[in-house]
Scaffold this motif. Structure first.
Motif, PDB file in Angstrom:
ATOM      1  N   HIS A  95       1.449   9.433  -5.612  1.00  0.00           N
ATOM      2  CA  HIS A  95       1.924  10.770  -5.252  1.00  0.00           C
ATOM      3  C   HIS A  95       2.944  11.275  -6.273  1.00  0.00           C
ATOM      4  O   HIS A  95       2.899  12.441  -6.676  1.00  0.00           O
ATOM      5  N   GLY A  96       3.834  10.412  -6.708  1.00  0.00           N
ATOM      6  CA  GLY A  96       4.814  10.800  -7.715  1.00  0.00           C
ATOM      7  C   GLY A  96       4.156  11.212  -9.018  1.00  0.00           C
ATOM      8  O   GLY A  96       4.566  12.185  -9.660  1.00  0.00           O
ATOM      9  N   ALA A  97       3.114  10.483  -9.415  1.00  0.00           N
ATOM     10  CA  ALA A  97       2.383  10.841 -10.621  1.00  0.00           C
ATOM     11  C   ALA A  97       1.693  12.191 -10.457  1.00  0.00           C
ATOM     12  O   ALA A  97       1.679  13.023 -11.376  1.00  0.00           O
ATOM     13  N   GLU A  98       1.140  12.447  -9.275  1.00  0.00           N
ATOM     14  CA  GLU A  98       0.487  13.727  -9.006  1.00  0.00           C
ATOM     15  C   GLU A  98       1.491  14.881  -9.032  1.00  0.00           C
ATOM     16  O   GLU A  98       1.205  15.951  -9.578  1.00  0.00           O
ATOM     17  N   ARG A 125       0.821  -1.210   0.000  1.00  0.00           N
ATOM     18  CA  ARG A 125       0.000   0.000   0.000  1.00  0.00           C
ATOM     19  C   ARG A 125       0.855   1.260   0.000  1.00  0.00           C
ATOM     20  O   ARG A 125       0.553   2.235  -0.680  1.00  0.00           O
ATOM     21  N   GLY A 126       1.933   1.255   0.767  1.00  0.00           N
ATOM     22  CA  GLY A 126       2.831   2.402   0.807  1.00  0.00           C
ATOM     23  C   GLY A 126       3.493   2.651  -0.538  1.00  0.00           C
ATOM     24  O   GLY A 126       3.626   3.795  -0.979  1.00  0.00           O
ATOM     25  N   THR A 127       3.893   1.576  -1.203  1.00  0.00           N
ATOM     26  CA  THR A 127       4.492   1.718  -2.535  1.00  0.00           C
ATOM     27  C   THR A 127       3.481   2.293  -3.512  1.00  0.00           C
ATOM     28  O   THR A 127       3.809   3.190  -4.309  1.00  0.00           O
ATOM     29  N   ALA A 128       2.250   1.804  -3.468  1.00  0.00           N
ATOM     30  CA  ALA A 128       1.201   2.320  -4.355  1.00  0.00           C
ATOM     31  C   ALA A 128       0.929   3.792  -4.063  1.00  0.00           C
ATOM     32  O   ALA A 128       0.762   4.600  -4.989  1.00  0.00           O
ATOM     33  N   PHE A 129       0.904   4.158  -2.778  1.00  0.00           N
ATOM     34  CA  PHE A 129       0.688   5.554  -2.408  1.00  0.00           C
ATOM     35  C   PHE A 129       1.793   6.430  -2.973  1.00  0.00           C
ATOM     36  O   PHE A 129       1.530   7.497  -3.533  1.00  0.00           O
ATOM     37  N   HIS A 130       3.041   6.011  -2.829  1.00  0.00           N
ATOM     38  CA  HIS A 130       4.153   6.808  -3.324  1.00  0.00           C
ATOM     39  C   HIS A 130       4.149   6.898  -4.850  1.00  0.00           C
ATOM     40  O   HIS A 130       4.491   7.940  -5.413  1.00  0.00           O
TER      41      HIS A 130
END
Length: 80
Positions: free
Chosen positions: A47-50, A39-44
């Protein structure tokens, strides 16, 4: 690949937490919070895409601002 090789990702793991690296490398124990790590990897990733979209939009805004300023200057020079 032999276990005697140390990969760059292992160095990063060691720098972050040498005890966790030791558990994984020497004892073979894996992390018990794989779900949270995923989940943390997906969040990052999200966030990077944003952040990437934000930088693109900021650059677009600067281009449009420069274009608008050029139109105003051109209009003033032409005597509109």
């Amino acid at each position: 690949m032999s276990d005697k090789w140390i990969r760059v990702s292992e160095i990063a793991d060691y720098v972050y937490c040498h005890r966790a690296w030791w558990y994984r490398r020497v004892t073979g124990l894996e992390s018990q919070n794989a779900t949270e790590l995923t989940r943390g990897t997906a969040f990052h990733d999200d966030h990077g895409a944003e952040v990437g979209r934000s930088l693109y939009l900021r650059r677009l805004a600067y281009v449009l601002l420069a274009l608008a300023a050029a139109v105003v200057v051109f209009g003033l020079l032409r005597g509109w």
